[in-house]
Design a protein around this motif. Structure first.
Motif, short mmCIF file in Angstrom:
data_model
loop_
_atom_site.label_atom_id
_atom_site.label_comp_id
_atom_site.label_asym_id
_atom_site.label_seq_id
_atom_site.Cartn_x
_atom_site.Cartn_y
_atom_site.Cartn_z
N TYR A 121 35.74 52.64 51.72
CA TYR A 121 36.84 51.81 51.22
C TYR A 121 36.54 50.32 51.36
O TYR A 121 36.98 49.51 50.53
CB TYR A 121 38.15 52.17 51.93
CG TYR A 121 38.74 53.46 51.41
CD1 TYR A 121 39.48 53.48 50.23
CD2 TYR A 121 38.55 54.66 52.09
CE1 TYR A 121 40.03 54.66 49.74
CE2 TYR A 121 39.08 55.85 51.60
CZ TYR A 121 39.81 55.85 50.42
OH TYR A 121 40.34 57.01 49.92
N GLU A 122 35.77 49.94 52.39
CA GLU A 122 35.38 48.54 52.53
C GLU A 122 34.51 48.09 51.36
O GLU A 122 34.66 46.98 50.84
CB GLU A 122 34.61 48.34 53.85
CG GLU A 122 35.50 48.39 55.09
CD GLU A 122 34.74 48.29 56.38
OE1 GLU A 122 35.37 48.12 57.44
OE2 GLU A 122 33.50 48.38 56.36
N VAL A 123 33.59 48.96 50.95
CA VAL A 123 32.74 48.63 49.80
C VAL A 123 33.55 48.70 48.51
O VAL A 123 33.44 47.83 47.64
CB VAL A 123 31.53 49.58 49.74
CG1 VAL A 123 30.71 49.32 48.47
CG2 VAL A 123 30.65 49.42 50.97
N ALA A 124 34.39 49.72 48.40
CA ALA A 124 35.15 49.93 47.16
C ALA A 124 36.07 48.76 46.84
O ALA A 124 36.22 48.38 45.67
CB ALA A 124 35.96 51.22 47.27
N ILE A 125 36.65 48.16 47.86
CA ILE A 125 37.60 47.06 47.60
C ILE A 125 36.88 45.85 46.99
O ILE A 125 37.48 45.06 46.28
CB ILE A 125 38.38 46.68 48.89
CG1 ILE A 125 39.67 45.93 48.51
CG2 ILE A 125 37.53 45.86 49.84
CD1 ILE A 125 40.61 45.72 49.68
N THR A 126 35.58 45.74 47.26
CA THR A 126 34.80 44.64 46.67
C THR A 126 34.41 44.93 45.23
O THR A 126 33.88 44.05 44.54
CB THR A 126 33.52 44.36 47.48
OG1 THR A 126 32.60 45.45 47.33
CG2 THR A 126 33.83 44.16 48.95
N ARG A 127 34.64 46.16 44.76
CA ARG A 127 34.28 46.53 43.39
C ARG A 127 35.49 46.55 42.47
O ARG A 127 35.38 46.89 41.29
CB ARG A 127 33.59 47.91 43.36
CG ARG A 127 32.46 48.11 44.35
CD ARG A 127 31.45 46.99 44.36
NE ARG A 127 30.77 46.84 43.08
CZ ARG A 127 30.02 45.82 42.75
NH1 ARG A 127 29.87 44.82 43.61
NH2 ARG A 127 29.44 45.76 41.56
N LEU A 128 36.65 46.19 42.99
CA LEU A 128 37.85 46.15 42.15
C LEU A 128 37.77 44.96 41.20
O LEU A 128 37.46 43.84 41.63
CB LEU A 128 39.10 46.02 43.02
CG LEU A 128 39.49 47.25 43.85
CD1 LEU A 128 40.61 46.91 44.82
CD2 LEU A 128 39.90 48.41 42.94
N PRO A 129 38.05 45.14 39.93
CA PRO A 129 37.94 44.04 38.97
C PRO A 129 39.01 42.97 39.20
O PRO A 129 40.18 43.28 39.44
CB PRO A 129 38.14 44.73 37.61
CG PRO A 129 38.91 45.97 37.92
CD PRO A 129 38.46 46.41 39.29
#
Length: 374
Positions: free
Chosen positions: A8-16
């Motif tokens: 989730y830490e990585v995923a939040i940085t991939r949100l447009p």
């Protein structure tokens, strides 16, 4: 559990459309990156800065972001890359305090990014023999001070600083404008590989990212932000090096410059910085020690060790101790800064601060500031 947290830490940085400041805001109000993904639209819309458009980006982009994060985690494991979210204890504390600091860093190596003393050495790619001699001398003089040397792995002064640090046995960090596995320039690979066991390589760019020109100014802010002082050895008046110096200056970081021959184009930058009082002159290591008050700091630390306030864990809960630890360093902080530095959600922080006020160790100040009283 830790693997899920990383996801989730990585995923939040991939949100447009969600930049660094909004990400911090989201995590602060929701409590964790995972909680952001689970938050209903109504809750997202109540967070300052998150309007309908950003809320929609989060809701619609969540699935794709998680899939990208899974791929990044696999690559990180294969290539032995550490993923440092801004809440990680390994994330550079100096950098964390800057508003536009990266949310996620990709790190290969064994260096301590929170080493007590960190100095950046930067300069032109067309280093003169004078620049080479001075760079090697600076690093050699830093050796007894146990300083970590940071630079950008580029041609010229950068690689000279890294090479000198390796020879001196000092840890050195190369901050890159490319993905963590993309060494640029490729001819510096042998030094980069040595740095993995004596410092490391750091970037905010995801795997596969090429070192495009616009990424270098962004890279420079990391170099400036994670250091106590940026030393400019040689640079032209219009150069990336002076951009780095300007960034450091804007961060209220110390900047030093090596005076140079007034007839040399690569001395124009340092001489201008000194003349315009944007940098102090560097002539020897003692200049640096005095500018950063390292001598006074060591003396004060030795004197105050026995007098430093000790907060008994039995008297304070975990969140209270986190807040007190931050305030011990800065003495006073605004509430929003306290939230992300201490990693206590805003929704909980008010009650934590109220409890500390009742215990007589913290005082509320105007402008939502709080000051340590002991």
């Amino acid at each position: 559990m830790e693997e899920e947290q990383k996801l989730y830490e990585v995923a939040i940085t991939r949100l447009p459309g969600i930049g660094a400041q909004l990400t911090r805001q989201l995590v602060s109000y929701c409590g964790s990156p995972k909680a952001v993904f689970a938050a209903p639209p109504g809750k997202l819309l109540k967070i300052p800065g998150i309007g309908n458009s950003n809320a929609r980006n989060i809701l619609d982009g969540a699935k794709a972001a998680l899939l990208q994060a899974e791929q990044i985690l696999r690559q990180a494991e294969e290539l032995q890359v550490q993923l440092l979210f801004y809440t990680s204890p390994k994330y550079p504390d100096r950098l964390k305090q800057i508003a536009d600091a990266p949310i996620l860093l990709y790190f290969r190596g064994n260096g301590n990014l929170n080493q007590k003393r960190i100095v950046s050495i930067v300069g032109t790619r067309q280093a003169s023999s004078y620049g080479q001699t001075v760079t090697e001398r600076i690093v050699e003089d830093l050796k007894p001070l146990n300083v970590m040397v940071v630079s950008g792995l580029a041609y010229g002064i950068d690689i000279l600083a890294h090479r000198a640090a390796l020879q001196a046995g000092l840890p050195t960090i190369g901050v890159m404008a490319s993905g963590p596995e993309v060494i640029y320039p490729a001819v510096h690979r042998k030094y980069a590989e040595r740095m993995l066991t004596q410092g490391g390589l750091l970037t905010e760019s995801v795997f596969g990212t090429k070192p495009d020109a616009p990424r270098f100014p962004a890279r420079n802010r990391i170099i400036a932000g994670m250091s106590d002082c940026t030393i400019v050895v040689e640079a032209a008046l219009k150069s990336g090096t002076l951009i780095t110096a300007d960034i450091a200056h804007s961060y209220d970081k110390e900047v030093m410059a090596v005076p140079g021959n007034i007839s040399s184009p690569v001395s124009e930058g340092p001489n201008f910085l000194i003349k315009s009082m944007k940098a102090a002159a560097y002539t020897c290591a003692q200049d640096l020690v005095e500018l950063l008050n390292w001598d006074l700091e060591d003396a004060a630390l030795a004197k105050s060790k026995s007098k430093a306030p000790f907060f008994d864990p039995a008297e304070f809960n975990t969140d209270e101790l986190k807040v007190l630890q931050v305030l011990q360093q800065s003495r006073e902080e605004q509430m929003d800064n306290l939230s992300w530095k201490a990693q206590v959600p805003v929704s909980l922080l008010a009650s934590v601060l109220l409890g500390l006020e009742f215990k007589g160790v913290v005082k509320a100040m105007p402008g939502k500031k709080f000051m340590l009283l002991v």
